[in-house]
Design an enzyme around this catalytic site. Structure first.
Site, short mmCIF file in Angstrom:
data_model
loop_
_atom_site.label_atom_id
_atom_site.label_comp_id
_atom_site.label_asym_id
_atom_site.label_seq_id
_atom_site.Cartn_x
_atom_site.Cartn_y
_atom_site.Cartn_z
CE LYS A 31 -1.49 1.40 4.23
NZ LYS A 31 -1.17 2.78 4.65
CG ASN A 32 2.46 2.57 3.50
OD1 ASN A 32 1.27 2.83 3.26
ND2 ASN A 32 2.91 2.38 4.71
NE ARG A 40 0.34 13.10 8.04
CZ ARG A 40 1.47 13.14 7.36
NH1 ARG A 40 1.70 12.23 6.45
NH2 ARG A 40 2.37 14.08 7.60
CB CYS A 64 -4.44 10.34 12.44
SG CYS A 64 -2.78 9.67 12.48
NE ARG A 67 1.22 10.56 10.47
CZ ARG A 67 0.60 9.55 9.87
NH1 ARG A 67 -0.46 9.03 10.40
NH2 ARG A 67 1.03 9.10 8.71
N PRO A 68 2.60 16.33 11.21
CG PRO A 68 4.65 17.08 11.99
CD PRO A 68 3.60 16.04 12.24
CG ASP A 75 7.52 20.43 9.88
OD1 ASP A 75 6.83 19.39 10.00
OD2 ASP A 75 8.67 20.52 10.32
CG ASP A 111 3.87 1.39 9.41
OD1 ASP A 111 3.97 1.65 8.19
OD2 ASP A 111 3.63 2.26 10.28
CB ILE A 151 8.28 6.68 14.16
CG1 ILE A 151 9.55 5.91 13.85
CG2 ILE A 151 7.69 7.36 12.94
CD1 ILE A 151 10.66 6.73 13.20
NE ARG A 155 -6.89 4.41 6.23
CZ ARG A 155 -6.62 5.65 6.59
NH1 ARG A 155 -7.13 6.16 7.69
NH2 ARG A 155 -5.81 6.41 5.86
C1 EPZ Z 1 4.56 6.90 6.24
O1 EPZ Z 1 3.81 7.94 6.82
C2 EPZ Z 1 3.64 5.69 6.20
N1 EPZ Z 1 2.45 5.98 5.40
C3 EPZ Z 1 3.21 5.31 7.62
O2 EPZ Z 1 2.45 4.10 7.52
C4 EPZ Z 1 4.47 5.03 8.45
O3 EPZ Z 1 4.09 4.75 9.77
C5 EPZ Z 1 5.40 6.26 8.41
O4 EPZ Z 1 5.71 6.60 7.04
C6 EPZ Z 1 6.71 6.02 9.14
O5 EPZ Z 1 7.38 4.93 8.55
C7 EPZ Z 1 2.54 5.92 4.06
O6 EPZ Z 1 3.59 5.67 3.49
C8 EPZ Z 1 1.27 6.17 3.28
P1 EPZ Z 1 6.69 10.23 8.19
P2 EPZ Z 1 4.40 9.44 6.78
O7 EPZ Z 1 6.54 11.54 7.51
O8 EPZ Z 1 5.25 9.64 5.61
C9 EPZ Z 1 7.58 13.46 11.49
C10 EPZ Z 1 0.68 2.64 7.93
O9 EPZ Z 1 0.35 2.10 9.01
N2 EPZ Z 1 7.35 14.47 10.44
O10 EPZ Z 1 7.78 9.32 7.74
O11 EPZ Z 1 3.26 10.36 7.00
C11 EPZ Z 1 6.33 12.72 11.89
O12 EPZ Z 1 5.62 13.43 12.87
C12 EPZ Z 1 1.08 4.10 7.93
O13 EPZ Z 1 0.74 2.07 6.82
C13 EPZ Z 1 7.65 15.79 10.70
O14 EPZ Z 1 8.09 16.14 11.80
O15 EPZ Z 1 5.31 9.45 8.08
C14 EPZ Z 1 6.88 11.42 12.42
O16 EPZ Z 1 7.32 11.60 13.75
C15 EPZ Z 1 0.85 4.78 9.28
N3 EPZ Z 1 7.46 16.71 9.71
C16 EPZ Z 1 8.12 11.19 11.55
O17 EPZ Z 1 8.42 12.44 10.94
C17 EPZ Z 1 6.99 16.35 8.47
O18 EPZ Z 1 6.85 17.23 7.58
C18 EPZ Z 1 7.95 10.15 10.46
O19 EPZ Z 1 6.77 10.48 9.75
C19 EPZ Z 1 6.69 15.01 8.23
C20 EPZ Z 1 6.88 14.07 9.23
#
Ligand code: EPZ
Length: 420
Positions: free
Chosen positions: A22-23, A93, A117, A122-123, A125, A308, A330, A400
């Site tokens: 999916k990802n 998201r 969520c 989930r920022p 930035d 995950d 994370i 999902r």
């Molecule tokens: C991806 O989400 C995955 N989703 C998530 O899988 C997965 O848990 C996550 O990566 C971490 O591996 C998809 O690929 C669709 P991140 P993503 O940005 O990209 C912080 C599932 O269960 N952050 O890598 O949204 C954030 O808060 C889902 O399949 C910032 O600070 O996650 C977190 O602490 C859930 N600023 C960390 O980075 C930003 O602009 C990692 O989040 C973006 C993120």
């Protein structure tokens, strides 16, 4: 509201087929906005998150057709739109990863900011910082993001976030940089297999991305990208989930089409707990034991232990000998499954981003409520091992990211049905 009814205590046996990741599918589908030509994707999982991304792309003027069960053909027929529907962002998201392709191909993108969520704030930035570094003008309000870019210019971009790197942030910037003028380097790029697949997909469309799999991606922008045909990799998290299912029920399961090389940290943890794993016939065979040994996990960006898989392994820890710990680096709030596991008899002490799990002899089937995709998977796993019947409510979460999970588990001998 659909619920899953599980009669626990049955050891799973047989073979299970893993669906596409999916990802990987989600950012790759969004990247189809980068060309007017036809794109054919094979091995696309039939999950509700994929359905939601189809809705986003149709709203953005893309024609989509399922030509076979898991083969999706996509083609832009009207490239005037640039707004990602608010209800799609709200529901999923990952719709945010349409922003980079919209800016690169249409010069404009507008979306509401994804809210937090059940697993955290989930920022985005880092996404916006990266796109601004490429020359996009991004105007934010409390709730919206509006981007414009007459032309994107290659630049040095740093995608680091406090916990390491950002997966969809890397996807967004990478999908924009491929059409930027000149060279872009992305430092602290996510190294997840799904990002490597996205880079491979973009290169198959004519992009020039180097350093795939490393934390430093170098992209030489091109003027146009062409259509392509591409296979989505098997889902490593679904693979890990079925490995835990075989282990927690003391069964013997062959998880087919698994890529063990994408699951190093997970296989290491399961082996350290006493789970018997062997690579076989293009997959991984798992054999469970009577009791498992305790272990400790800390979630990290790839190739560390994936967040995950944290909830699923916690379900196994509930039945292990001794006290295990889980530290979530994370998403520190990703413990909504803890209260529900406790209601099944698990002994879990939580202290912020770290929990201690003291193994018990067995769990009791009760009615539990899912709260996010992986928490619901953990509750299903616990139900498979529990005494008696477990009812998992709000099962739409699990749909999902898991294609036909009840059917696949029944194929392994589980007594599990979906009930209204
Ligand atoms: C991806 O989400 C995955 N989703 C998530 O899988 C997965 O848990 C996550 O990566 C971490 O591996 C998809 O690929 C669709 P991140 P993503 O940005 O990209 C912080 C599932 O269960 N952050 O890598 O949204 C954030 O808060 C889902 O399949 C910032 O600070 O996650 C977190 O602490 C859930 N600023 C960390 O980075 C930003 O602009 C990692 O989040 C973006 C993120």
């Amino acid at each position: 509201m659909v619920r899953l009814k599980i009669q626990g205590g049955i050891s799973l046996h047989g073979e299970v087929e893993i669906s596409g990741a999916k990802n990987a599918a989600l950012p790759i589908m969004a990247a189809c906005l980068l060309t007017r030509e036809r794109v054919q994707l094979h091995g696309v999982p039939r999950t509700t998150d994929v359905d939601m991304m189809v809705q986003v792309l149709q709203h953005l003027g893309m024609e989509t057709n399922w030509v076979e069960a898991h083969t999706l053909v996509l083609r832009v027929v009207d490239d005037r739109g640039h707004t990602v529907p608010a209800d799609c962002i709200e529901a999923m998201r990952a719709s945010v990863c349409a922003l980079g392709p919209l800016l690169a191909r249409r010069g404009a993108g507008h979306l509401s900011k994804p809210g937090g969520c059940r697993i955290g704030a989930r920022p985005i930035d880092a996404h916006l910082k990266g796109l601004r570094a490429l020359g996009a003008k991004i105007v934010e309000t409390d709730t919206t993001v509006t981007g414009s870019a007459r032309e994107l210019i290659g630049s040095e971009v740093d995608m680091s976030v406090p916990s390491g790197s950002t997966v969809l942030g890397t996807a967004n910037v990478l999908s924009a940089a491929v059409l930027a003028r000149g060279r872009t380097t992305i430092e602290h790029a996510a190294r997840e297999p799904e990002i490597c697949e996205l880079a491979g997909f973009l290169n198959s469309m004519g992009a020039f991305i180097h350093g795939i799999g490393t934390g430093r991606l170098v992209i030489d922008g091109v003027r146009e990208l062409h259509g392509t045909s591409f296979d989505i990799i098997p889902d490593r998290i679904e693979t890990g989930t079925y490995l835990v299912a075989g282990a927690i029920t003391g069964g013997d399961v062959l998880v087919r089409d698994a890529h063990p090389e994408h699951l190093g940290a997970v296989l290491q943890v399961l082996t350290s707990m006493g789970v018997e794993l062997t690579e076989e016939a293009g997959g991984v065979r798992v054999r469970g034991n009577e009791r498992f040994r305790r272990t400790d996990i800390v979630t990290e960006s790839y190739p560390g232990f994936p967040t995950d898989m944290q909830a699923q392994v916690m379900a196994l820890m509930c039945l292990a000998q001794g006290t295990s710990t889980v530290t979530e680096r994370i998403f520190p709030e990703r413990f909504k499954h803890v209260a529900e596991l406790r209601r099944m008899g698990a002994r879990i002490q939580s202290d912020g981003a770290r929990v201690e799990i003291t193994g018990v002899e067995d769990l009791a089937g009760v009615e539990v409520t899912a709260s996010d995709l992986r928490a619901s998977a953990a509750l299903v796993l616990a139900g498979l091992a529990a005494r008696g019947t477990t009812m998992v409510n709000e099962v739409e979460y699990i749909h999902r990211g898991y294609e036909r999970i009840a059917e696949k588990l029944r194929g392994l001998g589980a007594a599990i049905t979906e009930v209204a």
